[in-house]
Design an enzyme around this catalytic site. Structure first.
Site, mmCIF file in Angstrom:
data_model
loop_
_atom_site.group_PDB
_atom_site.id
_atom_site.type_symbol
_atom_site.label_atom_id
_atom_site.label_comp_id
_atom_site.label_asym_id
_atom_site.label_seq_id
_atom_site.Cartn_x
_atom_site.Cartn_y
_atom_site.Cartn_z
ATOM 1 N N TYR A 1 27.574 -48.392 -0.959
ATOM 2 C CA TYR A 1 28.711 -47.444 -0.694
ATOM 3 C C TYR A 1 29.261 -47.104 -1.931
ATOM 4 O O TYR A 1 30.172 -45.954 -1.772
ATOM 5 C CB TYR A 1 29.535 -48.021 0.362
ATOM 6 N N ARG B 1 6.900 -53.569 -0.584
ATOM 7 C CA ARG B 1 7.525 -53.127 -1.640
ATOM 8 C C ARG B 1 7.519 -53.878 -3.123
ATOM 9 O O ARG B 1 6.841 -54.934 -2.882
ATOM 10 C CB ARG B 1 9.079 -52.925 -1.471
ATOM 11 N N ARG B 2 7.987 -53.378 -4.071
ATOM 12 C CA ARG B 2 7.848 -54.144 -5.640
ATOM 13 C C ARG B 2 6.886 -54.569 -5.826
ATOM 14 O O ARG B 2 6.546 -56.076 -6.015
ATOM 15 C CB ARG B 2 8.998 -55.265 -5.078
ATOM 16 N N HIS C 1 13.427 -45.645 1.885
ATOM 17 C CA HIS C 1 14.686 -45.185 2.464
ATOM 18 C C HIS C 1 15.835 -45.066 1.339
ATOM 19 O O HIS C 1 16.521 -44.127 1.389
ATOM 20 C CB HIS C 1 15.300 -46.607 3.337
ATOM 21 N N PHE C 2 15.838 -46.099 0.440
ATOM 22 C CA PHE C 2 16.789 -45.616 -0.616
ATOM 23 C C PHE C 2 16.705 -44.633 -1.636
ATOM 24 O O PHE C 2 17.394 -44.533 -2.495
ATOM 25 C CB PHE C 2 17.332 -47.171 -1.268
ATOM 26 N N HIS C 3 15.300 -44.291 -1.782
ATOM 27 C CA HIS C 3 15.075 -43.029 -2.535
ATOM 28 C C HIS C 3 15.586 -42.129 -1.754
ATOM 29 O O HIS C 3 15.815 -40.796 -2.545
ATOM 30 C CB HIS C 3 13.518 -43.254 -2.926
ATOM 31 N N HIS D 1 25.670 -54.840 -0.433
ATOM 32 C CA HIS D 1 25.679 -53.603 0.651
ATOM 33 C C HIS D 1 26.970 -52.716 0.130
ATOM 34 O O HIS D 1 26.598 -51.472 0.069
ATOM 35 C CB HIS D 1 25.734 -54.066 1.939
#
Lengths: 49, 547, 158
Positions: free
Chosen positions: B225, B437-438, B372-374, B221
């Site tokens: 950041y 996903r994946r 989300h993380f894209h 995590h």
């Protein structure tokens, strides 16, 4: 009387130049978006088994 | 010092990092294109190449290589610019760091290409990759520590030369991110060196899966950041100067960075919410800590809007939103990162959902998470890095950002926005319906639910293809700025503080205090569940190579 | 350190919203028992086939417990046992799963049944199957070449 008027005039000018009311409105738009997203998925969670 | 250019020798060091970063963008982008095409169901990979091998390339090369190299290059340049040229010792350490990272990348890449490491970038045991893959990734981390050491040394030198003065804001921010990175990478280094490496070499037979995952996510995590903070650095310090405004508040910017240092790390359990072996009360504690790390982002949102509004009003913008039109939309150095900021709004909202304890059951390991993380790393962060490249690359190579390239930059950013809206939007929607996903293309035995996901996968392929065009455009821009743009001077924009009178409180420079609290929070969040995990460990897991 | 009045208003709103979220989640989790799957029981991953209840995968009626049925799944690359199962509508079921090899996911698409299955650990989730239909079970954690072929099916029938 004259003094008050003068004060008023300066006051409005200053407020217009440094006002952050647009910022406040913008962040609250962000905040409401976050709340709606969260509540939406929470209801999906409640609806499903 | 602020008007000074970054020294050419420091510039070369930073540029070396950027070359690797943009090669990674090319390779990883191609891998991403192949993935969305496969998942559309209309395309099969040639020559027996496996989907998951391509996926491993995509994750490692973009998630670890592009980001780490770009960030280290950017932070070294920012430190050199704001605290002065690196000493030759500092620069040498930086070069050793660069080569260590590069050798590590080459090792890991070789193992992935030989199909010896198709374990994705998260390499969850007991899937067992070749030992050289783990060694390669370790070298990337160790190299980044050396780069970080150069930044710490420069900071220390500046503080000694300027007693009682707060450090330059960009140096401060680079330092915070470096310190957070060092504390966080201890986790992944531990699992790799103590658990996975001896196990992959056959020195021990089994591995403790729960401990390994916990150490990975202790790192995983803060990793995100570590990607985000350099983008925030650009948003807080660079963007105001680009548009001709002042930094909204030096002190509040420092405070938000300190909050990120404290709360980015003790939150890894929110990636492990649905796994056995961890008491739910400890999960919930880390959920609370995760929510605390939202606060500095709320502060950042306010600061940015305030910067934009103050600037727009000073240009005569009136009414509630009149200032918005006054922003320099024709300047790619502003507009491309701005698209990233907008993307961070749904990205942040989705992130809060992901971290919401039992609500994670709705989205965990669905393609919602990929969507989300894209938005976070692959839009907010990456578009900001592109926006930084538009001026930093020519600044370091002694060239100019021309009008034509600026225009291409705007087109690039717009294409990204369009492509990502399709791809990430479809991923979020399909994820809520349960699409995983994946996973390669699958009809799941003709299941009715899986049929419903296919139109979304086609939308992802459309979006992904548009994104690939944007990547090609960006590579063209980078090559132009590095080698072909006309010679000249390009500004390194460093914003000045709005209230010069208000000096940042010196308490922000008290690293014994902040690192002390960081460690205490980590101990508080992890000690009991971690000991529990070791004491009540199941029999260990043997390695498997299932690809 | 100076903070603008509007920023204080914004942060108070933001923190209050986060607190409301946490309270809703906390009450639901700790008072109503809607915790994410967090079973603390362990198992020898090499003796799954001979360890109860995994020696008899499938649906089983149980007595004297808070739930009516136990639904046992064994995951291994690249299949679940059982490959298909029927559950009566409205049944309160404890879903129990483990793996014989690597980490797998256990997701019943379109429901809240979603948990990691890890070697050495048992994963559990209790729920009431209150909507009829066919539900796809799939592996949502990468486990190797056949990961996307790893499925099963639950039919909720009247």
């Amino acid at each position: 009387m004259a003094q008050t008027q003068l004060k008023n005039k300066t006051h409005t000018e200053v407020e217009d130049g440094s006002s952050l009311k647009g910022t406040l409105a913008s962040v609250f738009f962000v905040g409401i978006f976050i709340v709606l997203t969260w509540v939406g998925v929470y209801f999906l969670y409640l609806d499903r088994f | 010092m602020l008007s000074q250019k970054v020294d050419r020798r420091d510039g070369k060091l930073a540029m070396a990092h950027f070359y690797v970063a943009f090669i990674a963008l090319a390779i990883g982008g191609l891998a991403g294109l192949l993935q969305v095409l496969v998942r559309s169901g209309k395309f099969e990979l040639p020559a027996g190449i496996g989907y998951y091998q391509v996926l491993t390339v995509h994750g490692v090369v973009l998630g670890l290589v592009l980001t780490t190299f770009f960030i280290m290059g950017f932070q070294l340049a920012a430190t050199s610019k704001t605290s002065g040229t690196l000493t030759s010792k500092q620069r040498t350490i930086g070069w050793i760091g660069f080569w260590t990272m590069t050798i590590g990348t080459a090792l890991a890449a070789t193992m992935i290409l030989l199909n010896e490491a198709t374990v994705l970038y998260t390499f969850y045991a007991p899937l067992q990759a070749h030992a050289l893959y783990y060694i390669g990734l370790t070298l990337v981390i160790v190299g980044s520590w050396l780069d970080g050491a150069a930044i710490i040394m420069k900071y220390t030198e500046w503080r000694k030369a300027n007693p009682g003065q707060p450090s330059p804001l960009m140096t401060f921010m680079s330092l915070v991110n470096t310190l957070m990175w060092m504390v966080a990478t201890i986790g992944v280094a531990s699992t790799v060196l103590i658990q996975l490496l001896p196990w992959s070499l056959g020195l021990v037979e089994t591995v403790n899966v729960g401990v390994s995952r916990t150490l990975f996510w202790y790192f995983g995590h803060p990793l995100v950041y570590f990607w985000l903070l350099p983008a925030y650095m650009a948003w807080y310090v660079v963007i105001p100067k680009v548009i001709g405004a002042k930094v909204f508040s030096d002190s509040l910017a420092r405070m938000s960075f300190i909050l990120f240092l404290l709360f980015s790390i003790p939150v890894g359990f929110h990636h492990q919410l649905l796994e056995p072996g961890i008491d739910p009360a400890w999960k919930f504690l880390q959920v609370i800590l995760t929510f605390l790390v939202v606060i500095p982002s709320l502060m950042t949102a306010f600061s940015l809007f305030a910067t934009f509004e103050s600037f727009g009003r000073s240009k005569g913008g009136s009414g509630l939103f009149g200032w918005f039109k006054k922003l320099p939309w024709g300047d790619a150095r502003f507009t491309v990162p701005f698209i990233g900021m907008v993307a961070f709004i749904p990205a942040g909202a989705g992130g809060i959902v992901n971290a919401s304890h039992q609500m994670n059951q709705v989205v965990h390991n669905t393609i919602w998470v990929t969507g989300h993380f894209h938005l976070t790393v692959a839009t907010a962060v990456v578009l900001t890095f592109f926006g930084v490249s538009f001026w930093l690359v020519p600044h370091l190579t002694g060239r100019k950002l021309t009008k034509k390239i600026n225009k291409l930059g705007l087109i690039q950013g717009s294409l990204w926005a369009i492509g990502m809206t399709f791809m990430s939007g479809a991923m979020h929607a399909a994820g809520l319906l349960g699409a995983p996903r994946r996973s390669a293309y699958s009809e799941y035995g003709g299941a009715a639910q899986a049929i419903e996901w296919i139109p979304y996968q086609i939308a992802q392929a459309v979006g992904g293809s548009i994104l690939f065009i944007a990547i090609i455009l960006m590579l063209y821009i980078f090559i132009n700025l590095a080698f072909f743009a006309p010679k000249g001077e390009e500004e390194f924009p460093v914003g000045e503080v709005a209230h010069e009178a208000e000096k940042a409180p010196m308490v922000f420079e008290n690293w014994k205090l902040w690192l002390g609290i960081t460690v205490l929070l980590v101990l508080f969040a992890y000690t009991v569940p971690f000991i529990d995990m070791i004491q009540n460990a199941p029999p260990g897991a043997k390695g498997f190579k299932l690809w | 350190m100076h903070m603008h009045k509007f920023e204080k208003v914004w942060l108070i709103f933001g923190v209050a919203a986060l607190l409301v979220f946490l309270t809703v989640l906390g009450v639901s989790a700790f008072y109503l028992g809607n915790q994410p799957p967090s079973c603390l029981a362990t198992i020898d991953p090499e003796k799954v086939d001979t360890t109860a209840p995994f020696n008899e995968p499938g649906l089983k009626k149980v007595e004297g417990k808070d739930w009516d049925y136990e639904l046992v799944f064994v995951a291994q690359a690249f299949a679940y046992t059982p490959g298909e199962v029927e559950v009566p509508l409205g049944a309160k079921v404890k879903v129990i799963a483990t793996t014989k090899d690597v980490i797998h996911g256990f997701e019943v698409a379109g429901t809240n049944i979603n948990m990691m299955v890890e070697p050495g650990y048992i994963s559990e989730h209790v729920t009431v199957f209150d909507k009829p239909g066919e539900y796809l079970i799939l592996c949502n954690e990468y486990c190797g070449t056949g990961h996307h072929m790893m499925t099963s099916k639950i039919k909720v029938v009247e």
